[in-house]
Motif scaffolding. Structure first.
Motif, PDB file in Angstrom:
ATOM      1  N   GLY A 113       0.809  -1.211   0.000  1.00  0.00           N
ATOM      2  CA  GLY A 113       0.000   0.000   0.000  1.00  0.00           C
ATOM      3  C   GLY A 113       0.841   1.260   0.000  1.00  0.00           C
ATOM      4  O   GLY A 113       0.536   2.234  -0.715  1.00  0.00           O
ATOM      5  N   ALA A 114       1.937   1.246   0.775  1.00  0.00           N
ATOM      6  CA  ALA A 114       2.823   2.406   0.804  1.00  0.00           C
ATOM      7  C   ALA A 114       3.479   2.626  -0.550  1.00  0.00           C
ATOM      8  O   ALA A 114       3.669   3.758  -0.998  1.00  0.00           O
ATOM      9  CB  ALA A 114       3.874   2.230   1.893  1.00  0.00           C
ATOM     10  N   ARG A 115       3.847   1.523  -1.219  1.00  0.00           N
ATOM     11  CA  ARG A 115       4.490   1.658  -2.528  1.00  0.00           C
ATOM     12  C   ARG A 115       3.534   2.249  -3.553  1.00  0.00           C
ATOM     13  O   ARG A 115       3.888   3.139  -4.336  1.00  0.00           O
ATOM     14  CB  ARG A 115       4.986   0.281  -2.998  1.00  0.00           C
ATOM     15  CG  ARG A 115       5.900   0.331  -4.224  1.00  0.00           C
ATOM     16  CD  ARG A 115       6.209  -1.077  -4.701  1.00  0.00           C
ATOM     17  NE  ARG A 115       5.007  -1.686  -5.252  1.00  0.00           N
ATOM     18  CZ  ARG A 115       4.575  -1.475  -6.509  1.00  0.00           C
ATOM     19  NH1 ARG A 115       5.240  -0.697  -7.320  1.00  0.00           N
ATOM     20  NH2 ARG A 115       3.465  -2.059  -6.937  1.00  0.00           N
TER      21      ARG A 115
ATOM     22  N   GLU B 246       1.411   6.987  -6.815  1.00  0.00           N
ATOM     23  CA  GLU B 246       0.345   7.929  -7.152  1.00  0.00           C
ATOM     24  C   GLU B 246       0.753   9.376  -6.900  1.00  0.00           C
ATOM     25  O   GLU B 246       0.263  10.307  -7.547  1.00  0.00           O
ATOM     26  CB  GLU B 246      -0.905   7.593  -6.339  1.00  0.00           C
ATOM     27  CG  GLU B 246      -1.545   6.262  -6.726  1.00  0.00           C
ATOM     28  CD  GLU B 246      -2.712   5.908  -5.829  1.00  0.00           C
ATOM     29  OE1 GLU B 246      -2.961   6.659  -4.855  1.00  0.00           O
ATOM     30  OE2 GLU B 246      -3.355   4.864  -6.089  1.00  0.00           O
ATOM     31  N   SER B 247       1.641   9.587  -5.917  1.00  0.00           N
ATOM     32  CA  SER B 247       2.060  10.951  -5.589  1.00  0.00           C
ATOM     33  C   SER B 247       2.991  11.544  -6.637  1.00  0.00           C
ATOM     34  O   SER B 247       3.195  12.756  -6.680  1.00  0.00           O
ATOM     35  CB  SER B 247       2.742  10.980  -4.225  1.00  0.00           C
ATOM     36  OG  SER B 247       3.925  10.207  -4.261  1.00  0.00           O
ATOM     37  N   LEU B 248       3.579  10.692  -7.487  1.00  0.00           N
ATOM     38  CA  LEU B 248       4.483  11.184  -8.515  1.00  0.00           C
ATOM     39  C   LEU B 248       3.687  11.759  -9.672  1.00  0.00           C
ATOM     40  O   LEU B 248       2.616  11.259 -10.033  1.00  0.00           O
ATOM     41  CB  LEU B 248       5.396  10.053  -9.010  1.00  0.00           C
ATOM     42  CG  LEU B 248       6.355   9.455  -7.961  1.00  0.00           C
ATOM     43  CD1 LEU B 248       7.109   8.283  -8.564  1.00  0.00           C
ATOM     44  CD2 LEU B 248       7.325  10.506  -7.461  1.00  0.00           C
ATOM     45  N   SER B 249       4.208  12.821 -10.289  1.00  0.00           N
ATOM     46  CA  SER B 249       3.535  13.469 -11.426  1.00  0.00           C
ATOM     47  C   SER B 249       3.944  12.774 -12.709  1.00  0.00           C
ATOM     48  O   SER B 249       4.866  13.179 -13.406  1.00  0.00           O
ATOM     49  CB  SER B 249       3.890  14.954 -11.474  1.00  0.00           C
ATOM     50  OG  SER B 249       5.283  15.122 -11.558  1.00  0.00           O
TER      51      SER B 249
ATOM     52  N   ASN C 280      -0.606   8.691 -17.155  1.00  0.00           N
ATOM     53  CA  ASN C 280      -1.264   7.394 -16.997  1.00  0.00           C
ATOM     54  C   ASN C 280      -0.621   6.315 -17.847  1.00  0.00           C
ATOM     55  O   ASN C 280      -0.602   5.150 -17.512  1.00  0.00           O
ATOM     56  CB  ASN C 280      -2.740   7.522 -17.362  1.00  0.00           C
ATOM     57  CG  ASN C 280      -3.491   8.391 -16.371  1.00  0.00           C
ATOM     58  OD1 ASN C 280      -3.066   8.505 -15.217  1.00  0.00           O
ATOM     59  ND2 ASN C 280      -4.578   9.011 -16.830  1.00  0.00           N
ATOM     60  N   GLU C 281      -0.070   6.731 -19.000  1.00  0.00           N
ATOM     61  CA  GLU C 281       0.573   5.748 -19.891  1.00  0.00           C
ATOM     62  C   GLU C 281       1.795   5.150 -19.246  1.00  0.00           C
ATOM     63  O   GLU C 281       2.048   3.957 -19.333  1.00  0.00           O
ATOM     64  CB  GLU C 281       0.934   6.424 -21.200  1.00  0.00           C
ATOM     65  CG  GLU C 281       1.542   5.460 -22.222  1.00  0.00           C
ATOM     66  CD  GLU C 281       1.886   6.150 -23.520  1.00  0.00           C
ATOM     67  OE1 GLU C 281       2.432   5.465 -24.396  1.00  0.00           O
ATOM     68  OE2 GLU C 281       1.603   7.363 -23.660  1.00  0.00           O
ATOM     69  N   ILE C 282       2.555   6.021 -18.560  1.00  0.00           N
ATOM     70  CA  ILE C 282       3.769   5.508 -17.908  1.00  0.00           C
ATOM     71  C   ILE C 282       3.403   4.586 -16.761  1.00  0.00           C
ATOM     72  O   ILE C 282       4.012   3.539 -16.559  1.00  0.00           O
ATOM     73  CB  ILE C 282       4.639   6.676 -17.411  1.00  0.00           C
ATOM     74  CG1 ILE C 282       5.106   7.507 -18.599  1.00  0.00           C
ATOM     75  CG2 ILE C 282       5.817   6.172 -16.611  1.00  0.00           C
ATOM     76  CD1 ILE C 282       5.877   8.741 -18.195  1.00  0.00           C
ATOM     77  N   VAL C 283       2.363   4.939 -15.985  1.00  0.00           N
ATOM     78  CA  VAL C 283       1.964   4.104 -14.844  1.00  0.00           C
ATOM     79  C   VAL C 283       1.465   2.752 -15.314  1.00  0.00           C
ATOM     80  O   VAL C 283       1.750   1.709 -14.727  1.00  0.00           O
ATOM     81  CB  VAL C 283       0.887   4.830 -14.017  1.00  0.00           C
ATOM     82  CG1 VAL C 283       0.351   3.910 -12.916  1.00  0.00           C
ATOM     83  CG2 VAL C 283       1.447   6.091 -13.420  1.00  0.00           C
ATOM     84  N   SER C 284       0.729   2.759 -16.427  1.00  0.00           N
ATOM     85  CA  SER C 284       0.175   1.488 -16.909  1.00  0.00           C
ATOM     86  C   SER C 284       1.240   0.541 -17.401  1.00  0.00           C
ATOM     87  O   SER C 284       1.059  -0.668 -17.388  1.00  0.00           O
ATOM     88  CB  SER C 284      -0.836   1.761 -18.030  1.00  0.00           C
ATOM     89  OG  SER C 284      -0.188   2.394 -19.118  1.00  0.00           O
ATOM     90  N   THR C 285       2.366   1.059 -17.854  1.00  0.00           N
ATOM     91  CA  THR C 285       3.429   0.192 -18.369  1.00  0.00           C
ATOM     92  C   THR C 285       4.547  -0.004 -17.356  1.00  0.00           C
ATOM     93  O   THR C 285       5.603  -0.495 -17.708  1.00  0.00           O
ATOM     94  CB  THR C 285       4.018   0.807 -19.647  1.00  0.00           C
ATOM     95  OG1 THR C 285       4.523   2.113 -19.337  1.00  0.00           O
ATOM     96  CG2 THR C 285       2.949   0.915 -20.721  1.00  0.00           C
ATOM     97  N   MET C 286       4.326   0.405 -16.116  1.00  0.00           N
ATOM     98  CA  MET C 286       5.395   0.305 -15.118  1.00  0.00           C
ATOM     99  C   MET C 286       5.671  -1.165 -14.793  1.00  0.00           C
ATOM    100  O   MET C 286       4.738  -1.973 -14.731  1.00  0.00           O
ATOM    101  CB  MET C 286       4.990   1.072 -13.861  1.00  0.00           C
ATOM    102  CG  MET C 286       6.109   1.145 -12.811  1.00  0.00           C
ATOM    103  SD  MET C 286       5.712   2.350 -11.556  1.00  0.00           S
ATOM    104  CE  MET C 286       5.877   3.843 -12.517  1.00  0.00           C
ATOM    105  N   SER C 287       6.937  -1.513 -14.571  1.00  0.00           N
ATOM    106  CA  SER C 287       7.350  -2.892 -14.282  1.00  0.00           C
ATOM    107  C   SER C 287       6.877  -3.324 -12.900  1.00  0.00           C
ATOM    108  O   SER C 287       6.749  -2.502 -11.987  1.00  0.00           O
ATOM    109  CB  SER C 287       8.874  -3.004 -14.377  1.00  0.00           C
ATOM    110  OG  SER C 287       9.293  -4.258 -13.943  1.00  0.00           O
ATOM    111  N   SER C 288       6.651  -4.664 -12.756  1.00  0.00           N
ATOM    112  CA  SER C 288       6.255  -5.248 -11.468  1.00  0.00           C
ATOM    113  C   SER C 288       7.424  -5.908 -10.752  1.00  0.00           C
ATOM    114  O   SER C 288       7.222  -6.753  -9.881  1.00  0.00           O
ATOM    115  CB  SER C 288       5.144  -6.274 -11.692  1.00  0.00           C
ATOM    116  OG  SER C 288       5.630  -7.335 -12.509  1.00  0.00           O
ATOM    117  N   VAL C 289       8.648  -5.525 -11.135  1.00  0.00           N
ATOM    118  CA  VAL C 289       9.837  -6.127 -10.530  1.00  0.00           C
ATOM    119  C   VAL C 289       9.906  -5.750  -9.057  1.00  0.00           C
ATOM    120  O   VAL C 289       9.784  -4.578  -8.686  1.00  0.00           O
ATOM    121  CB  VAL C 289      11.108  -5.664 -11.267  1.00  0.00           C
ATOM    122  CG1 VAL C 289      12.345  -6.185 -10.555  1.00  0.00           C
ATOM    123  CG2 VAL C 289      11.071  -6.117 -12.706  1.00  0.00           C
TER     124      VAL C 289
END
Length: 727
Positions: free
Chosen positions: A50-52, A57-60, A63-72
């Motif tokens: 939850g903290a991660r 979300e606090s970063l500007s 949405n495209e970048i968030v959707s493709t962010m790695s799950s490593v």
């Protein structure tokens, strides 16, 4: 109860209810602690996740970048990895874990055995100290030098009279102490002889007890007779007997001290038997070497391949039973695998008669298509050093596979491997039978890979026949260079071929390992033959409904079968008699000079019985051990002719009968000589029965005492042409 305890119901009847706690059983407190710990760990992981997400979300970012962010590094990645790969096990890691666990188990067992050995040794030392104190208080009397003599007729009369007596004196486990001697004097107050019954099992102990009773009581030993249960020691008080003032001698132990001595001796005996055999002594001569037994009984079997022995090993057959490079692995599907020069092959069959393996590569055909194989690295000449395998067998031929040829080859169009050919990318693959006397064009060697595969000689004209020939495999000749002749000698001498810890060829025999063959332990063969003859005579004397007396036991009448098992032959002089009769009547002398018992040719020495065969057996054993005849017909003086006198003198002086004997051979020789000297006692009463002879041969040497010296000398005679005489 099952619901309350959470166990597994195993058995329920009117007597028992059996509930198994299960492999996952934990105490309730521990179980609660584990549950709390897992809940706390899950809670922490959820908080971190939850903290991660909140930090992301606090970063500007778009949405495209968030959707493709790695799950490593996320919890979801860990769960996905467990679901995908958690069930897979690395075979190498699994083997390493099993090896480490086995090693730890063996080390733990070794430490346990060492601790047990230390404790048992302390107990032995403590009992030995107590036994030494008790033995120090026991002073054996000296025998009277001017001992009263009795005739043989008087001895037989007293013996018969004592055997009919009902009054006996029982010798308990305390042995000989002051009360036993006192009881003997009480018996002699009313009778001339006393019959002492003992239940000792060792015949040498019985003889020592009889001699001790004779010395301490001052009487005369008449005989030691075997009863249905135990032995009877008959002692005569003598004509000049005088009753002593003190019936209890002061030099012997008291009743209480004798009991303590008996307990300490029994304690030491029990402890020695409890000690691990690997910590006490080398392999006993009365037992077979465990490596010899394992190699003779353990054979390799897997699937349809049965009864495979040397030089192969694997599965239940120990490694020391075969050559180090001949390991066979039995897979779960009952297929056999062997590794030769770092390449794995599947063994289809083993022909031990001509030393041939039929095998193939592990997967020569996949999905009805030849696999991309590598060249076989086996040599084709067994005469070269260190060559153990060769595929240059008379029934093999080669098939050449051409992979990834850059252009079609007109001569090989009929031999195309269609499943490996792709014209769109300009790769063609072919096969060719080398036995065809046709010269191939030079452009075949421009192919990407050229592999030669050995197969059995067959007509290969179609693609289907090619696949079948590759599956049928090929023959490989194997040989253990430099060890074949030694192995044949080893097996011919009843040994088992193998390798020692230094990876050197050796021969496992029944009493240990030797270089070359078991004839290095010649005395082992002699001992085995002697025991076999002894068991045969025991069967003739006790195993049949009618007792059979052979009367001509000698080396010439002992035959060996193909497995070197002795067989008693030539029953031409044998005589039948009822088992209950100990003495038989016989008009003439029968047997072979040098092996005839004294009572057979002169009744002054006693009656003829089964003890006459015991005498002949003893003379035969002496001849085997001494490697010479017991009677030398070329010598005129009886002192030089009688061989037992010479061997008895060597035994008294503790001299080797043969020079350069090892310690083990010396012990075997001493045991056989002691048994033989007991068998050739002049008085038939002093000779053991054949059942006792077998026990003496199979027992330990230290339990055998030196018998009295045979006082009969062979009479001077002229040379005799025939060895067998029947008068």
């Amino acid at each position: 109860m099952q619901n309350l305890t959470g166990g597994v119901l195993i058995l329920r009847n009117k007597f028992f209810i059996i509930i198994y706690r299960g492999k996952d059983f934990l105490p309730q407190a521990t179980k609660n602690l584990v549950v709390d710990r897992e809940a706390e760990l899950t809670r922490c992981q959820v908080q971190e996740e939850g903290a991660r997400l909140k930090a992301i979300e606090s970063l500007s970012v778009t949405n495209e970048i968030v959707s493709t962010m790695s799950s490593v590094g996320t919890l979801s990645e860990f769960h996905n990895f467990q679901i995908k790969y958690g069930h897979r096990n690395n075979d190498k890691d699994k083997i390493d874990i099993q090896t480490e666990a086995e090693k730890e188990k063996l080390e733990k067992e070794m430490r346990k055995q060492e601790h047990k050995l230390v404790l048992l040794k302390r107990k032995i030392e403590r009992s030995a100290r107590e036994l030494f104190k008790l033995n120090s208080a026991w002073r054996i009397s000296e025998q009277d030098a001017d001992q009263e003599l009795i005739t043989e007729e008087e001895r037989n009369c007293l013996r018969k009279m004592s055997l009919k007596m009902d009054k006996t004196l029982v010798l308990g486990r305390r042995g000989v102490f002051d009360g036993v001697i006192g009881s003997m004097h009480q018996h002699w107050k009313h009778r001339e002889v006393v019959k002492v019954i003992t239940m000792q099992r060792s015949f040498s102990q019985i003889i020592n007890t009889a001699a001790l009773l004779e010395i301490e009581s001052g009487g005369i030993l008449i005989a030691v007779e075997k009863l249905r249960s135990g032995y009877a020691i008959i002692v005569y008080r003598g004509k000049n007997y005088r009753r002593p003032l003190k019936l209890l001698p002061e030099n012997l132990l008291t009743k209480r001290a004798a009991l303590q001595r008996s307990l300490q001796m029994q304690r030491i005996g029990v402890i020695i038997h409890a000690l691990p055999s690997s910590f006490i002594l080398p392999i006993s001569f009365g037992e077979d070497d465990y490596r010899f037994l394992n190699c003779s009984r353990g054979v390799f079997e897997c699937g349809d391949v049965k009864h495979i022995g040397y030089p192969f090993w694997g599965k239940s057959r120990a490694q020391y039973c075969g050559h180090p490079d001949f390991e066979l692995k039995c897979e779960e599907d009952d297929t056999i695998q062997i590794v030769i020069q770092r390449q794995s092959y599947r063994v289809l069959n083993i022909f031990e008669n001509n030393q041939t393996l039929r095998m193939r590569t592990m997967n020569p055909v996949n999905n009805n298509c030849p696999a991309r194989l590598a060249n076989i690295s086996l040599p084709n000449n067994l005469s070269l050093p260190n060559n153990l395998f060769s595929y240059f067998a008379p029934f093999n031929q080669n098939i050449t596979l051409f992979y990834d040829c850059p252009s079609p080859i007109p001569l090989l169009i009929s031999y195309t491997i269609s499943c490996l050919t792709n014209a769109t990318i300009n790769t063609w693959s072919y096969y060719w039978v080398d036995s065809q006397n046709i010269r191939l064009p030079g452009d075949v060697w421009s192919c990407g890979t050229v592999v030669k595969v050995p197969i059995l000689q067959a007509i290969v004209t179609t693609y289907t026949e090619l696949l079948q020939s590759m599956m049928d495999g090929f023959d490989v000749t194997y040989v253990v260079v430099g060890n074949n002749s030694e192995c044949i000698q080893c097996e011919n001498t009843r040994g088992q071929c193998g390798y020692n810890r230094g990876m050197q060829p050796t021969c496992f025999c029944s009493d240990g390992q030797y270089q070359g063959n078991c004839s290095n332990s010649r005395l082992d063969n002699s001992r085995s033959d002697s025991r076999g003859v002894a068991r045969g005579l025991e069967y003739l004397h006790r195993g049949c409904n009618t007792r059979i007396l052979h009367f001509d036991i000698k080396p010439h009448n002992i035959l060996l079968d193909e497995e070197f098992c002795p067989k008693i032959s030539d029953f031409g002089l044998a005589k039948l008699c009822p088992r209950k009769e100990s003495i038989i009547s016989m008009l003439g002398t029968r047997g072979t000079a040098g092996y005839i018992a004294p009572e057979v040719f002169s009744r002054n020495f006693g009656g003829v019985s089964h003890k006459s065969d015991v005498y002949s057996y003893g003379m035969m054993v002496l001849e085997i051990v001494g490697r010479r005849k017991n009677l030398n017909e070329g010598v005129n003086h009886s002192s030089e002719m009688y061989f037992p006198h010479w061997i008895y003198k060597s035994l008294e002086l503790d001299e080797d009968i043969h020079g350069n004997m090892s310690k083990e051979e010396g012990e075997i020789t001493r045991k056989m000589v002691l048994v033989a000297l007991w068998c050739i006692q002049t008085n038939p009463i002093d000779r053991p029965a054949m059942s006792r002879v077998v026990e003496m041969l199979e027992g330990r040497t230290e339990f055998l005492s030196i018998p009295p010296k045979p006082y009969l000398c062979s009479p001077p005679r002229s040379p005799v042409r025939s060895s067998t005489t029947t008068l």
